[in-house]
Design an enzyme around this catalytic site. Structure first.
Site, PDB file in Angstrom:
ATOM      1  N   ASP A  78       0.867  -1.344   0.025  1.00  0.00           N
ATOM      2  CA  ASP A  78       0.126  -0.063   0.207  1.00  0.00           C
ATOM      3  C   ASP A  78       0.644   1.111   0.012  1.00  0.00           C
ATOM      4  O   ASP A  78       1.999   1.422   0.369  1.00  0.00           O
ATOM      5  CB  ASP A  78      -1.150  -0.152   1.232  1.00  0.00           C
ATOM      6  CG  ASP A  78      -0.333   0.024   2.466  1.00  0.00           C
ATOM      7  OD1 ASP A  78       0.681  -0.723   2.644  1.00  0.00           O
ATOM      8  OD2 ASP A  78      -0.673   0.863   3.453  1.00  0.00           O
ATOM      9  N   GLU A 139       0.134  -1.325   5.798  1.00  0.00           N
ATOM     10  CA  GLU A 139       1.303  -1.054   6.420  1.00  0.00           C
ATOM     11  C   GLU A 139       1.172   0.663   6.878  1.00  0.00           C
ATOM     12  O   GLU A 139       1.517   0.960   7.923  1.00  0.00           O
ATOM     13  CB  GLU A 139       2.629  -1.257   5.796  1.00  0.00           C
ATOM     14  CG  GLU A 139       4.073  -1.089   6.576  1.00  0.00           C
ATOM     15  CD  GLU A 139       4.480   0.261   6.467  1.00  0.00           C
ATOM     16  OE1 GLU A 139       5.425   0.471   7.437  1.00  0.00           O
ATOM     17  OE2 GLU A 139       3.987   1.194   5.974  1.00  0.00           O
TER      18      GLU A 139
END
Length: 372
Positions: A78, A139
């Site tokens: 991400d 994350e």
């Protein structure tokens, strides 16, 4: 040995696929196909229903060709915003975005390094133990994906996260325990122009407590910050309610606990003295870790760097990464710098030379472990 053109082309291809936090699905599907095309076994977990994010975590496994330790490399898929429609450009052997978005080298540079390392291994018939590549979601929103990951899915007991900025050569040997605090103070509303004496200002309670509080850099191990304060409904009403969000970080878990207690004590004492009410919630975001030069993953990375003519820098970070969760769950893990700079901004960039060096390092780590 690194194929620079292929590495750069791969990186540019990766950043063009949008994957902002909670919207990782298309990118994760692409990676699943890409790793499978290189002959790896790809397993997808079922954490999406728990995390609410746009994809599951992946583990991509390359079977051993020799009797050596299994190891893993990990990256997150991400990105932060603005990360939609990224257009990269190269100037003076440095890769930038066009200035309207992030570049997403955090952490797609790490994924490009993974893919190039696998191709180098295959092209050179490099002996290796079992290699596992973990691709996590969420994350950037508090390590959500790796927190939900089942560590028993890994064969390897130790590994390396490819997700630290700065020139290649840095090994993270310490990262803090991180706690979050939510503080809600309740006072008493009153008309501020007619009868302010009948009110109890939640803001005044907070201000008095904070004025006595140790914040910022507490010592060389510990920091504390109140980042959000919200309250009030109108200028003519004594503020009845204040909500604050704070954090404490420390390499020393006991120091973290001491600072949390210090903040709680002052908020609670001041609230009681001024006649208000208070609730405080403490959440441990992740645990810290601290290694020395003899810790296995540190030794491996340091020796691999030496083989490549690099001098390792052992650094303590003030931030966390997926490595914190791996360590918390019993998988010894350090985080390696991979060369990107100015992350989370539209000025983010990565020198091609650093991308090459980080790939050479990952490949050398594989060879070093196989030769032990």
């Amino acid at each position: 040995m690194v194929n620079s053109k292929r590495l750069v082309d791969t990186f540019i291809e990766l950043v063009q696929i949008d994957s902002e936090t909670k919207h990782e699905g298309n990118f994760q599907a692409f990676l699943k196909t890409r790793f499978q095309s290189l002959g790896l076994e790809v397993k997808e977990d079922d954490t999406m229903s728990k995390t609410g994010f746009g994809a599951n975590n992946l583990v991509c496994r390359l079977p051993a060709t020799t009797d050596a330790d299994a190891i893993f490399f990990s990256c997150h898929v991400d990105t932060v915003t603005p990360g939609v429609g990224i257009k990269s450009q190269i100037k003076d052997d440095i890769i930038y975005s066009d200035g309207t978005t992030i570049l997403a080298a955090d952490d797609k540079a790490g994924i490009a390094i993974m893919l190039e390392t696998i191709q180098l291994i295959k092209e050179n018939n490099t002996p290796h133990g079992t290699l596992e590549f973990v691709l996590s979601v969420g994350e950037e929103s508090g390590l959500i994906g790796i927190k939900a990951f089942d560590m028993s899915a890994l064969t390897a007991n130790y590994g390396f996260v490819l997700d630290t900025g700065g020139p290649v050569g840095s090994i993270t040997v310490g990262s803090p325990t991180h706690a979050g605090l939510e503080i809600e103070i309740h006072g008493t509303a009153a008309h501020s122009g007619i009868e302010p004496e009948k009110g109890i200002s939640a803001l005044e309670i907070a201000a008095k407590a904070i004025s006595q509080m140790k914040l910022g850099r507490i010592d060389f191990e510990t920091t504390a910050n109140i980042g959000i304060i919200k309250g009030g409904t109108a200028t003519n009403i004594v503020m009845e309610h204040v909500r604050m969000v704070a954090e404490v970080r420390s390499i020393n878990s006991k120091s973290c606990e001491t600072q949390i207690q210090h903040m709680k004590d002052l908020f609670e004492k001041t609230t009681a003295e001024m006649g208000g009410a208070i609730t405080i919630k403490v959440e441990m975001k992740y645990g810290g870790y601290h290694f020395d030069a003899e810790t296995n993953v540190v030794k491996i990375a340091t020796q691999a760097m030496a083989t490549l003519g690099m001098t390792a820098k052992h650094e303590t970070s003030g931030g966390g990464s997926d490595a914190n969760i791996f360590n918390e769950q019993g998988k010894e893990t350090t985080n390696l710098s991979i060369g990107y700079e100015k992350i989370h901004t539209v000025h983010e960039y990565i020198p091609i030379r650093e991308l090459e060096k980080a790939t050479a390092l990952a490949y050398e780590i594989v060879k070093h472990v196989a030769s032990k």
